[in-house]
Design an enzyme around this catalytic site. Structure first.
Site, mmCIF file in Angstrom:
data_model
loop_
_atom_site.group_PDB
_atom_site.id
_atom_site.type_symbol
_atom_site.label_atom_id
_atom_site.label_comp_id
_atom_site.label_asym_id
_atom_site.label_seq_id
_atom_site.Cartn_x
_atom_site.Cartn_y
_atom_site.Cartn_z
ATOM 1 C CG ASP A 1 -1.887 -1.120 1.269
ATOM 2 O OD1 ASP A 1 -3.059 -0.903 0.955
ATOM 3 O OD2 ASP A 1 -1.454 -2.249 1.592
ATOM 4 C CE LYS A 2 1.012 8.140 -2.840
ATOM 5 N NZ LYS A 2 0.521 8.947 -3.989
#
Length: 361
Positions: free
Chosen positions: A78-79
Site C-alpha cells: 500500500d501507498k
C-alpha cells in the site's frame, strides 16, 4: 453494504474510524523462505511510507542506473501505509547503494541470497491496524468477534482496492469483454480482466455464505422447503462442523498451500476443513480454470463467464493467525495485530468486524 459482499456474522454494525495512514496502518512482509546469506543477489529489507512499491522501485532504479525490472520483489504494498518489504538487487550494486538516501525510504537490513526475488515469493503479511473512536461497548464486541475469527477463520474476499478508486473498474472490463469499449494498453487490459475475475469470485463467495447461513440457522426439515436436494445431502451438509458448508464437487486445496482436488467424501473433507488441513476454493473464470462438478458446479456456473485471461482458483476461506486485540480505553483506540496469507486483505477483515463497507467507517 454492497450487494456482492456478505459476511458470516449478522451482528449490528460496529462503529469506529479507520484511515489508511503510516501511523495507523503498518504492513510487514513475511518472506516465503529464509535467505541463504550468500549468493549473487543482495536482499534489502526496506521500510517505506507514502509511496507505492512501484514508486519506490523507480527511485532505486534511478539511483543505481538500472531498469525497474532488474529489481526483484515479492509483492506490492500500500501507498497510504508504513510498509516493510524485501527487494533484491544484483550484488554488483552494493557499493552504489551506500549513497542511496530518501526521506520516505529506509534500508533496515541487507543480506545475500542465491536467487532474485519473484512475485509470489511471499508467505503472508503481518498487519498493525489502529481503529479510533471505539467505545468501550464496541471494544467488547470486537473482542468477541476476534475470538470467533481466531477459531473459525474468515472469508477471503478481494478487497475494494482491487476495483479501483471508484470501485467500478470491473464494469469497464465487462464493457471490453462485450466489445463496447477498447483498451489498447495490454497492462491496463490485463488489470481490468483481473478485476472482473475478482468481482465474479466475490459474487460467488457471497452466494456460498448466504447458503451457509441458511444451513447454520435452519433445521433439516426446514431446509427441505428451501433446497430441491435429496434428504441425504441436506443432512450431510447440515452436519458439517464448520460454518462454511462444503458441497459435493467443490474444488478444494490443501491449506495453506498445496494441490487442488475435488471433494467427494463430504464427511471426511468437512472434518479436514474444520482442522484447517484444506479449504474450498472459488473460481477465477478464464482459460484453463479448473471447474467444480456436481452440486457445487450448479452454484458455480452462475458466476462463470468467458474472460480473456488466464483463469485459476482462490481460497474461499482463510485463517488469520496471531490475532491480537488491545483496547486503549483512555484514547478510545483499538489496536489490532494480525497475520494474513498472501493475497488476502486486511480491509476485508475490518469489514467483517464492522459489518459495513470499510471505505465508510
Amino acid at each position: 453494504m454492497k450487494p456482492d459482499r456478505l459476511y458470516p456474522l449478522s451482528h449490528a454494525p460496529i462503529h469506529f474510524h479507520f484511515r489508511h495512514s503510516p501511523a495507523d496502518f503498518v504492513v510487514t512482509e513475511i518472506p516465503l523462505y529464509d535467505f541463504s546469506g550468500e549468493g549473487e543477489h543482495l536482499v534489502l529489507k526496506v521500510r517505506k511510507k507514502g509511496l507505492t512499491t512501484w514508486q519506490m522501485l523507480e527511485l532505486f532504479s534511478s539511483h543505481l542506473g538500472i531498469r525497474v525490472r532488474d529489481i526483484g520483489y515479492a509483492g506490492l504494498k500500500d501507498k497510504e501505509a508504513m510498509t516493510v518489504q524485501y527487494i533484491s538487487i544484483h550484488k554488483s550494486y552494493e557499493e552504489a547503494l551506500k549513497s542511496f538516501s530518501h526521506p520516505a525510504i529506509k534500508i533496515l537490513e541487507t543480506t545475500r541470497h542465491d536467487n532474485k526475488l519473484r512475485i509470489g515469493h511471499l508467505k503472508g503479511n503481518r498487519f498493525f491496524i489502529r481503529l479510533k473512536k471505539v467505545s468501550p461497548t464496541d471494544a467488547t464486541k470486537i473482542d468477541s468477534l476476534l475470538k470467533w475469527i481466531a477459531e473459525n477463520g474468515s472469508p477471503n474476499y478481494f478487497g475494494w482496492q482491487r476495483f479501483g478508486r471508484e470501485g467500478d473498474n470491473f464494469e469497464t472490463a465487462r464493457a471490453v469483454i462485450e466489445g463496447k469499449k477498447k483498451i489498447r494498453n495490454r497492462k491496463t487490459r490485463d488489470f481490468l480482466m483481473s478485476a472482473y475475475q475478482s468481482h465474479l469470485f466475490n459474487l460467488w463467495l457471497s452466494k456460498r455464505i448466504e447458503l451457509s447461513r441458511l444451513f447454520d440457522g435452519l433445521k433439516p426439515a426446514e431446509l427441505k422447503e428451501v433446497f430441491v436436494w435429496n434428504d441425504d445431502i441436506i443432512k450431510a451438509v447440515h452436519k458439517e462442523p464448520h460454518f462454511f458448508k462444503l458441497l459435493p464437487g467443490d474444488v478444494a486445496q490443501h491449506y495453506p498451500h498445496g494441490k487442488l482436488f475435488t471433494v467427494s467424501e463430504l464427511h471426511e473433507e468437512a472434518l479436514r476443513f474444520k482442522a484447517r488441513d484444506m479449504s474450498p476454493t472459488g473460481i477465477l473464470p478464464g482459460e484453463k480454470a479448473k471447474q467444480a462438478t456436481g452440486l457445487a458446479w450448479e452454484m458455480e456456473k452462475e458466476f462463470v463467464e468467458e474472460v480473456p485471461a488466464k483463469g485459476g482458483r482462490r481460497y474461499a476461506w482463510i485463517w488469520p493467525e496471531k490475532l491480537e486485540g488491545n483496547y486503549k480505553k483512555e484514547e478510545w483506540h483499538y489496536e489490532l495485530h494480525v497475520t494474513l496469507p498472501k493475497g488476502s486483505y486486511a480491509t476485508v477483515l475490518l469489514e467483517m468486524i464492522a459489518n459495513r463497507p470499510i471505505r465508510e467507517v
